[in-house]
Design a protein around this motif. Structure first.
Motif, PDB file in Angstrom:
ATOM      1  N   UNK A  25      -3.618  -0.359   2.894  1.00 16.09           N
ATOM      2  CA  UNK A  25      -4.261   0.261   1.733  1.00 16.09           C
ATOM      3  C   UNK A  25      -5.725  -0.142   1.625  1.00 16.09           C
ATOM      4  N   UNK A  26      -6.050  -1.354   2.026  1.00 14.55           N
ATOM      5  CA  UNK A  26      -7.438  -1.805   1.996  1.00 14.55           C
ATOM      6  C   UNK A  26      -8.282  -0.984   2.966  1.00 14.55           C
ATOM      7  N   UNK A  27      -7.760  -0.737   4.166  1.00 18.10           N
ATOM      8  CA  UNK A  27      -8.489   0.085   5.139  1.00 18.10           C
ATOM      9  C   UNK A  27      -8.660   1.499   4.604  1.00 18.10           C
ATOM     10  N   UNK A  28      -7.600   2.062   4.061  1.00 20.96           N
ATOM     11  CA  UNK A  28      -7.641   3.454   3.595  1.00 20.96           C
ATOM     12  C   UNK A  28      -8.623   3.623   2.438  1.00 20.96           C
ATOM     13  N   UNK A  29      -8.685   2.655   1.539  1.00 17.97           N
ATOM     14  CA  UNK A  29      -9.530   2.812   0.346  1.00 17.97           C
ATOM     15  C   UNK A  29     -10.960   2.321   0.532  1.00 17.97           C
ATOM     16  N   UNK A  30     -11.264   1.681   1.659  1.00 15.63           N
ATOM     17  CA  UNK A  30     -12.622   1.206   1.904  1.00 15.63           C
ATOM     18  C   UNK A  30     -13.500   2.389   2.319  1.00 15.63           C
ATOM     19  N   UNK A  31     -14.671   2.556   1.706  1.00 14.18           N
ATOM     20  CA  UNK A  31     -15.572   3.647   2.119  1.00 14.18           C
ATOM     21  C   UNK A  31     -15.966   3.497   3.588  1.00 14.18           C
ATOM     22  N   UNK A  32     -15.970   4.589   4.353  1.00 14.07           N
ATOM     23  CA  UNK A  32     -16.222   4.504   5.798  1.00 14.07           C
ATOM     24  C   UNK A  32     -17.589   3.941   6.156  1.00 14.07           C
ATOM     25  N   UNK A  42     -10.064   4.183  13.565  1.00 12.73           N
ATOM     26  CA  UNK A  42      -9.611   3.202  14.552  1.00 12.73           C
ATOM     27  C   UNK A  42      -8.994   1.993  13.855  1.00 12.73           C
ATOM     28  N   UNK A  43      -9.562   1.598  12.718  1.00 17.13           N
ATOM     29  CA  UNK A  43      -9.001   0.459  11.992  1.00 17.13           C
ATOM     30  C   UNK A  43      -7.616   0.779  11.449  1.00 17.13           C
ATOM     31  N   UNK A  44      -7.387   2.020  11.048  1.00 16.30           N
ATOM     32  CA  UNK A  44      -6.037   2.393  10.587  1.00 16.30           C
ATOM     33  C   UNK A  44      -5.044   2.185  11.725  1.00 16.30           C
TER      34      UNK A  44
END
Length: 104
Positions: A25-32, A42-44
C-alpha cells in the motif's frame, strides 16, 4: 495425520502478511515523482517478493522525508477567502429589506 502449526508460526505469518500489505500500500499510494531508484511499477513487482521485497522498498525505494524542525508549521496555509453567498452579505440583505418596504 493432521498438520500441526504452533502459535509462534501463526504470529510470524501474520506479522509478515501485515508487513507485506503495508509495503504494498505504501508503494501504491506514494506519488511516482518522489519514488527513488526504480519506477513505481517496478517497485510494485519488487514488493511482491516475500519479505525481501518490502525490505528493499523501505531501504532503497521509499522517499526520504525531510526532518521536522521545531517551530515549523506543518499545516497548509488557509485557502483564500471563498465568495460569500448573498444571504451572508449585509448590503444585499439591506437592499432586500428596502425592496420589500417599497412594495408594501
Amino acid at each position: 495425520m493432521a498438520y500441526r502449526v504452533g502459535m509462534a508460526n501463526v504470529v510470524v505469518g501474520l506479522a509478515l502478511l501485515a508487513f507485506w500489505l503495508y509495503c504494498l500500500f505504501d508503494v501504491i499510494t506514494t506519488p511516482p515523482e518522489i519514488v527513488r531508484t526504480l519506477p513505481k511499477a517496478a517497485w510494485v513487482l519488487v514488493v511482491m517478493i516475500p519479505a525481501m521485497g518490502g525490505v528493499l522498498w523501505l531501504l532503497a525505494g521509499r522517499p526520504v522525508l525531510e526532518p521536522i524542525t521545531p517551530g515549523q508549521n506543518l499545516l497548509p496555509s488557509p485557502p483564500p477567502e471563498a465568495p460569500r453567498g448573498p444571504d451572508d452579505d449585509p448590503d444585499f440583505l439591506r437592499s432586500l429589506e428596502r425592496k420589500l418596504r417599497d412594495e408594501d
